[in-house]
Design an enzyme around this catalytic site. Structure first.
Site: not given
Ligand code: GLU
Length: 304
Positions: A64, A67, A187, A240, A258
């Site tokens: 993530s 992002k 994504y 999160y 994650v």
């Molecule tokens: N590729 C992970 C998902 O889509 C990203 C989650 C993350 O790092 O928050 O679940």
């Protein structure tokens, strides 16, 4: 300030804790086998001084953290109109939750939860090739070529049922314009990028330098205002459901993934990346968070 001894001290303090607590993310099968007992830390100041310790050169799945860079791309391309499609509030629920989307007519709360990043990729698709652009942006910012991990991307595509559901759900509200498969492919690839702490600290340095390119200071990658806003979103939505705890204990804009990485920004001063694969119950790197807390306590650096 000489940061190298500080990072060395942090590695010394963390080392005895390696492998004791936390769990490596296992809902993505390709991530489940990453050895937990690893820790790296790296930083880069806005004038280009660097320090690094531990497993700072080991590449890991940035997940993530991508992002943040997708948001930078979106802000550059679509400006304020981006916010007609994605909110800017903390979600207060899980990063992959469907519940809020139902109540809010398919508009994701922010660009750092999965639904928000999927909606963002959909916006990007109208303007460019999000996969090629992500690699180009990250490679340029860290001054080295970076790549997707195709095994991780395929593993997510094969098991990412919630993300597939999120994309379809948003499409049912008319919030996704492009073909779902293309959106999700981009994504999943964004999440699969492999980088080291050192590479991520370098790339994130754009956020501590008012948007200037870390290696070409005369080149603006983002405007000062865009940079400030990305940092604001990282502080409120980047970790999160633990953004309050991060603000309280660390006091810096952070974005976690994650894969166990966390980037952090001290505006106008430096960027940091910590990595340790074992996560706590909120999905953040347990020792990464502890290391960031040590760093801000030892240096007094914080936005507060
Ligand atoms: N590729 C992970 C998902 O889509 C990203 C989650 C993350 O790092 O928050 O679940």
């Amino acid at each position: 300030m000489d940061f190298q001894p500080i990072l060395d001290d942090i590695v010394e303090a963390i080392r005895p804790e390696l492998g004791k607590e936390g769990r490596v993310a296992n809902y993505i099968p390709a991530l489940a086998n990453v050895p937990a007992a690893q820790f790296g830390i790296a930083l880069r100041t806005y004038v280009g001084r660097e320090a690094a310790a531990g497993d700072f050169a080991t590449p890991f799945s940035i997940q993530s953290i991508s992002k943040v860079f997708a948001l930078g791309m979106g802000m550059r391309l679509t400006g304020e109109s981006l916010w007609e499609h994605i909110g800017r509030e903390p979600s207060g629920s899980a990063f992959n939750s469907l519940v809020q989307l139902e109540n809010e007519q398919g508009v994701p709360r922010n660009p750092f939860i999965n639904a928000g990043a999927i909606a963002l990729v959909d916006r990007l698709l109208g303007h460019l090739d999000p996969k090629a652009e992500m690699l180009a942006l990250l490679s340029s910012l860290c001054n080295e070529p970076v790549f997707f991990d195709e095994v991780v991307a395929a593993s997510e595509a094969a098991t990412g049922f919630r993300n597939i559901a999120l994309a379809n759900f948003m499409k049912s509200f008319g919030r996704i314009e492009n073909d779902i498969d293309g959106v999700l492919d981009a994504y999943f690839h964004h999440c699969s990028v492999r980088m080291s702490c050192q590479q991520l600290a370098r790339a994130a340095a754009v956020l501590c330098a008012d948007g200037a390119h870390p290696f070409h200071a005369d080149q603006k990658v983002l405007t000062e205002r865009q940079t400030r806003r990305i940092n604001a979103l990282m502080l409120t939505c980047g970790t999160y459901d633990a953004a309050g705890e991060f603000a309280y204990r660390i006091g810096l804009p952070c974005k976690s993934g994650v894969g166990g990485g966390i980037i952090a920004v001290v505006p106008d001063t430096l960027s940091l990346c910590v990595w340790s694969p074992a996560l706590d119950h909120t999905g953040n790197s347990l020792l990464g968070m502890r290391a960031l807390e040590m760093f801000t306590s030892m240096t007094g650096l914080s936005v507060f």
